[in-house]
Design an enzyme around this catalytic site. Structure first.
Site, PDB file in Angstrom:
ATOM      1  N   CYS A  97      11.742   2.416   7.870  1.00 15.50           N
ATOM      2  CA  CYS A  97      11.318   1.011   7.805  1.00 15.50           C
ATOM      3  C   CYS A  97      12.490   0.093   7.502  1.00 15.50           C
ATOM      4  CB  CYS A  97      10.198   0.840   6.790  1.00 15.50           C
ATOM      5  SG  CYS A  97      10.590   1.525   5.191  1.00 15.50           S
ATOM      6  N   GLU A 137      10.345  -4.310  15.894  1.00 17.39           N
ATOM      7  CA  GLU A 137      10.741  -3.050  15.267  1.00 17.39           C
ATOM      8  C   GLU A 137      10.557  -1.913  16.275  1.00 17.39           C
ATOM      9  OE1 GLU A 137       8.209  -1.569  12.044  1.00 17.39           O
ATOM     10  OE2 GLU A 137      10.022  -0.966  10.988  1.00 17.39           O
ATOM     11  N   LYS A 181      -4.436   9.118   1.617  1.00 18.95           N
ATOM     12  CA  LYS A 181      -4.582   9.521   3.016  1.00 18.95           C
ATOM     13  C   LYS A 181      -3.221   9.573   3.681  1.00 18.95           C
ATOM     14  CE  LYS A 181      -5.159   7.484   6.890  1.00 18.95           C
ATOM     15  NZ  LYS A 181      -4.359   8.363   7.755  1.00 18.95           N
TER      16      LYS A 181
HETATM   17  P1  NAI Z   1       0.257   2.637  11.312  1.00 21.46           P
HETATM   18  O1  NAI Z   1       0.510   1.447  10.497  1.00 21.46           O
HETATM   19  O2  NAI Z   1      -0.835   2.593  12.319  1.00 21.46           O
HETATM   20  O3  NAI Z   1      -0.062   3.890  10.385  1.00 21.46           O
HETATM   21  C1  NAI Z   1       0.250   3.995   9.026  1.00 21.46           C
HETATM   22  C2  NAI Z   1      -0.932   4.595   8.271  1.00 21.46           C
HETATM   23  O4  NAI Z   1      -2.037   3.708   8.319  1.00 21.46           O
HETATM   24  C3  NAI Z   1      -1.435   5.897   8.842  1.00 21.46           C
HETATM   25  O5  NAI Z   1      -1.820   6.733   7.763  1.00 21.46           O
HETATM   26  C4  NAI Z   1      -2.637   5.482   9.639  1.00 21.46           C
HETATM   27  O6  NAI Z   1      -3.590   6.496   9.795  1.00 21.46           O
HETATM   28  C5  NAI Z   1      -3.202   4.374   8.804  1.00 21.46           C
HETATM   29  N1  NAI Z   1      -4.029   3.393   9.530  1.00 21.46           N
HETATM   30  C6  NAI Z   1      -4.017   3.065  10.824  1.00 21.46           C
HETATM   31  N2  NAI Z   1      -4.905   2.106  11.068  1.00 21.46           N
HETATM   32  C7  NAI Z   1      -5.512   1.808   9.918  1.00 21.46           C
HETATM   33  C8  NAI Z   1      -6.527   0.882   9.524  1.00 21.46           C
HETATM   34  N3  NAI Z   1      -7.081   0.061  10.379  1.00 21.46           N
HETATM   35  N4  NAI Z   1      -6.879   0.838   8.236  1.00 21.46           N
HETATM   36  C9  NAI Z   1      -6.297   1.646   7.335  1.00 21.46           C
HETATM   37  N5  NAI Z   1      -5.357   2.544   7.647  1.00 21.46           N
HETATM   38  C10 NAI Z   1      -4.953   2.623   8.915  1.00 21.46           C
HETATM   39  O7  NAI Z   1       1.605   3.050  11.989  1.00 21.46           O
HETATM   40  P2  NAI Z   1       1.771   3.981  13.271  1.00 21.46           P
HETATM   41  O8  NAI Z   1       0.733   3.695  14.289  1.00 21.46           O
HETATM   42  O9  NAI Z   1       1.852   5.360  12.819  1.00 21.46           O
HETATM   43  O10 NAI Z   1       3.152   3.474  13.828  1.00 21.46           O
HETATM   44  C11 NAI Z   1       3.225   2.290  14.631  1.00 21.46           C
HETATM   45  C12 NAI Z   1       4.434   1.485  14.290  1.00 21.46           C
HETATM   46  O11 NAI Z   1       4.348   1.062  12.940  1.00 21.46           O
HETATM   47  C13 NAI Z   1       5.742   2.216  14.360  1.00 21.46           C
HETATM   48  O12 NAI Z   1       6.262   2.247  15.639  1.00 21.46           O
HETATM   49  C14 NAI Z   1       6.571   1.412  13.428  1.00 21.46           C
HETATM   50  O13 NAI Z   1       7.081   0.294  14.095  1.00 21.46           O
HETATM   51  C15 NAI Z   1       5.609   0.972  12.377  1.00 21.46           C
HETATM   52  N6  NAI Z   1       5.659   1.842  11.187  1.00 21.46           N
HETATM   53  C16 NAI Z   1       6.279   1.384  10.088  1.00 21.46           C
HETATM   54  C17 NAI Z   1       6.385   2.186   8.987  1.00 21.46           C
HETATM   55  C18 NAI Z   1       7.055   1.730   7.777  1.00 21.46           C
HETATM   56  O14 NAI Z   1       7.461   2.567   6.988  1.00 21.46           O
HETATM   57  N7  NAI Z   1       7.178   0.477   7.524  1.00 21.46           N
HETATM   58  C19 NAI Z   1       5.869   3.539   8.974  1.00 21.46           C
HETATM   59  C20 NAI Z   1       5.180   3.923  10.173  1.00 21.46           C
HETATM   60  C21 NAI Z   1       5.109   3.080  11.228  1.00 21.46           C
END
Ligand code: NAI
Length: 798
Positions: free
Chosen positions: A302, A399, A194
């Site tokens: 990240c 972050e 996904k």
């Molecule tokens: P997120 O963690 O919500 O999204 C990442 C993925 O998880 C997306 O595909 C999303 O659809 C999915 N997702 C969301 N809720 C879920 C759930 N309950 N169960 C399973 N999958 C789920 O990150 P988001 O909202 O896009 O970004 C928020 C913050 O997260 C950013 O500001 C950043 O600080 C951090 N982030 C960190 C990343 C990294 O590479 N470590 C990447 C993206 C965001």
């Protein structure tokens, strides 16, 4: 004012250099602008018919509509993956390797389409997608084609986990896809992936490409949707493992949801990585390092170096330099090749960045931004620098995931380490100092999965990536990354490896003439030296007879002068060993590919030469192709080691090529025997002078025409035909040859070993063996003979 070259030199102005978006938009339009789900190799509409828009964050234009997968869709995808699992996981590693190789090639063939789509959908600059994201994606598939090939020998007793659910973020959409699916498929798992809701397009394009590349239906399923779809995938009982990259917050939710279910889990979460600058660092390099650390990908990384810790004495100077550099950064259209930073992925992320910056100011830190303004037609945010930040401030702990650098000062290395570790995260760190002892003293003390010394944001498929503490667990890339997609399968007696394909032994003496398949006597192969076909020094040729005694060709009779020329050419090609293993891997794959297209011709040739059956000859050609794959796989994986030695420090044990290796190929298996010795030697960077089997040299001389079409640099493999023992003796005496491998009789072996004492060259006599059997025909034994270990000791401490 008119623009003149002189004026441009004065102002250093840049004009726009836009990349065309047409082909990518056409690709979207050709799919009617609305995408379904990729399940079981087919495009299907979501059961509930729900869709949502995906936008271009640089223009706010709607790019396409994406399907929101619900419970029945997730279920269908998991079922499709489950159905094909037994067949996919039972394939020999070599077959899965071919599929992954095909994916790597397909990514390269469509690289510009993928790069432009990624820029359009995510807002990141084309400079980065074109030069970083997409090449790393291809590299990841190549590398894991190798792990597929080697799975059974390198992970004996291990098998795939099953159906893997993978959830990825929006910051490196296609790269995260590659990091997830390449190891999963290499290990024999099937996948339901996904992508993030903001950036689904390249995953959908990849599904299309994978389909065209022949990946079997159901092996990879792509379902789109937001967090609800992700949660459905996590909770599905038919999923054996979840691999997630994203926020720590969602990671926590997933940890709880999977607890006690027996699902294997890996989490790659956020970070607040320190970027530590000691006062003896090269400040100009540091400035460029900061650009790469925090303004790369608009800071949405990240492992971004988002906390700059600077030693007090140089702080003022560094901040001034940094501000000067920031004035020159260019923010704008991601498709402009001269732009440094593109757009922020979505309004919600832009708001998050703005909110945190406001908090930083409210909490008393000093905020600085360049004097120029960002474009206003999309979601842009300027590079931002905070100074005077307290270690406990919100912006020092949370972050931000945007182009915002917070800086603090320290006095001593101990204080730097304390500050570096003063967050719950532990993903990465970079350390800047000209004092290697200091760098290596500090690096082990930092709680982070990756430490870059005088560098930052370096990634490679061969090197594991992942976090400590709240940055998650598990590794992606390298051997450790493969283990995340494997589970131990203890089967029957003695924990034998299950499923290792061992070709049936070749019947000892089944010599059936194959009338009608003999090639005409129409050419005299030459010697192959320095990448060129050359005539032998003396004008003699030797006749080569078929299995039933007829003359089927002639080859040149090489002599001492020809060997000397070949050794000289091999030395001139020494650059081969200094280049990247990845390049050697690609060329070996290419040789295999070109040999494969000529399977019929080589089969006929070998059958005619040896008088064996067509089936036996074909099996030999197939085995030679698989062997080339094996060493392509090894080319970037025959790693050294880090030894524990009784000093405060580390010893880096590096496997280095030996140099020029003379190889006398065995008479048995004229093509496979030749390939089995030459391929491991060149895979690790040696260059070779090879003597094909005396009775059946034509299989090897035909092979040089394969080499000629495979981008192999001239001089890496040189072929001199003639009388094996005489030529091997000349090689053994030659003072510029570093090793000789001799696969002939006892008398010849003795002569080679005796003559080798001249320069104490290494010799190896592999002895008679069944070259078709991979247990004795390939592997570490060969690589060990092809390398020598150099130990580099690095003390640390002050
Ligand atoms: P997120 O963690 O919500 O999204 C990442 C993925 O998880 C997306 O595909 C999303 O659809 C999915 N997702 C969301 N809720 C879920 C759930 N309950 N169960 C399973 N999958 C789920 O990150 P988001 O909202 O896009 O970004 C928020 C913050 O997260 C950013 O500001 C950043 O600080 C951090 N982030 C960190 C990343 C990294 O590479 N470590 C990447 C993206 C965001």
């Amino acid at each position: 004012m008119t623009t003149t070259v002189a004026r441009i030199f004065e102002t250093m102005e840049w004009g726009p250099a836009p990349e065309a978006s047409g082909p990518a938009l056409d690709w979207i339009r050709a799919r009617t602008g609305t995408f379904g789900l990729f399940i079981g190799g087919k495009w299907v509409a979501p059961a509930a018919g729900e869709t949502f828009e995906t936008i271009n964050p640089a223009t706010r234009a709607v790019l396409a509509r994406i399907a929101q997968a619900g419970a029945p869709d997730v279920d269908a995808a998991v079922r499709a993956a489950r159905e094909v699992l037994p067949a996919w996981s039972a394939l020999p590693g070599h077959v899965r390797a071919r599929h992954l190789y095909a994916l790597a090639r397909a990514v390269q063939k469509h690289s510009r389409l993928l790069a432009v789509l990624e820029s359009l959908d995510n807002g990141k600059s084309i400079r980065e997608t074109r030069d970083l994201d997409i090449p790393l994606v291809a590299r990841h598939f190549y590398h894991h084609a190798g792990w597929a090939q080697l799975r059974d020998v390198e992970f004996p007793g291990y098998g795939p986990i099953g159906v893997v659910g993978q959830i990825i973020p929006w910051n490196f959409p296609l790269l995260m896809l590659a990091w997830k699916i390449a190891p999963a498929l290499a290990a024999g798992n099937t996948v339901v992936l996904k992508p993030a809701e903001f950036t689904s397009l390249t995953a959908l394009c990849f599904a299309d490409i994978a389909k065209d590349a022949g990946l079997p239906p159901g092996v990879l399923n792509v379902i789109t949707g937001d967090g609800r779809t992700g949660a459905l995938l996590v909770e599905h009982a038919g999923v054996d493992k979840i691999a997630f990259t994203g926020s720590t917050e969602v990671g926590r939710v997933i940890r709880k949801a999977t607890a006690g279910t027996g699902k294997k889990l890996t989490l790659e979460l956020g970070g607040k990585s320190p970027f530590i600058v000691f006062e003896d660092a090269d400040l100009d390099s540091v400035v460029e390092g900061v650009v790469d650390a925090i303004w790369f990908n608009q800071g949405q990384v990240c492992c971004a170096g988002s906390r700059m810790l600077v030693q007090e004495g140089i702080a003022e100077r560094l901040i001034a330099k940094l501000r000067t550099r920031m004035e020159k950064l260019r923010v704008g259209s991601p498709l402009d090749k001269a732009v440094d930073m593109g757009a922020i992925v979505a309004p919600v992320q832009l708001e998050r960045i703005r909110g945190l910056v406001e908090t930083g100011v409210a909490e008393g830190a000093t905020m600085w931004q360049p004097s120029w303004a960002c474009p206003t037609d999309g979601y842009f945010y300027p590079p931002t620098l905070f100074t005077g930040v307290a270690p406990a401030a919100t912006i020092a702990q949370v972050e931000i995931f945007g182009p915002v650098l917070v800086s603090m000062t320290f006095r001593t290395p101990a204080e730097a380490v304390a500050l570096a570790n003063n967050t719950p995260y532990g993903l990465a760190a970079s350390v800047w100092t000209e004092n290697i002892n200091l760098a290596l003293d500090v690096a082990p003390k930092i709680k982070a999965g990756v430490v870059w010394i005088n560098s930052t944001n370096l990634f490679d498929a061969a090197s594991g990536f992942g976090g400590y503490r709240e940055s998650g667990f598990g590794r992606e890339g390298g051997r450790e990354g493969m283990y995340e997609y494997l589970k131990l399968e203890v089967s029957g007696a003695g924990g034998q490896v299950s499923g290792t394909p061992v070709p049936a032994p070749v019947p000892a003496d089944t010599r059936h003439p194959t009338p009608g398949t003999l090639p005409p006597i129409d050419r005299t192969p030459k010697l192959y030296i320095g990448g060129k076909q050359v005539r032998p020094d003396q004008g003699y040729s030797r006749q080569i007879r078929s299995g039933d005694g007829r003359i089927i060709g002639e080859v040149g009779e090489g002599n001492r002068k020809d060997i000397r020329d070949a050794v000289e050419a091999a030395h001139a090609a020494a650059e081969w060993g200094r280049g990247a293993g990845h390049l050697r891997a690609q060329i070996l794959y290419y040789i295999a590919e070109n040999l494969a297209t000529r399977t019929g011709e080589f089969t006929a040739r070998i059958a005619a030469l040896t008088g064996g059956t067509g089936d036996d000859a074909r099996r030999e050609v197939e085995a030679a192709i698989a062997r080339l794959f094996t060493y392509a796989a090894w080319a970037d994986k025959y790693d050294g080691a880090v030894h524990q030695v009784p000093i405060r420090g580390v010893t880096l044990a590096m496997n280095e090529p030996i140099g020029v290796i003379g190889i006398a190929a065995p008479a048995a298996a004229p093509l496979l025997g030749f390939v089995s010795l030459v391929a491991p030697a060149v895979a690790v960077g040696n260059t070779v002078v090879a003597i094909p089997s005396s009775p059946y040299p034509l299989a090897a001389t035909d092979f040089y025409s394969v080499l000629e079409t495979s981008d192999l640099p001239g001089g890496v493999i040189n072929i001199v035909t003639g009388e094996t023992d005489a030529l091997a003796g000349i090689l053994a005496e030659h003072l510029d040859v570093d090793a000789v491998w001799y696969a002939g009789g006892a008398a010849g072996a003795k002569a080679v070993e005796a003559a080798s004492a001249g320069n104490m060259k290494r010799t190896w006599v592999p002895g008679a063996r069944d070259w078709l059997d991979p247990r004795v025909g390939e592997g570490r034994e060969f690589l060990r003979h092809a390398t020598q270990v150099k130990n580099i000791w690095i003390p640390y401490g002050e």
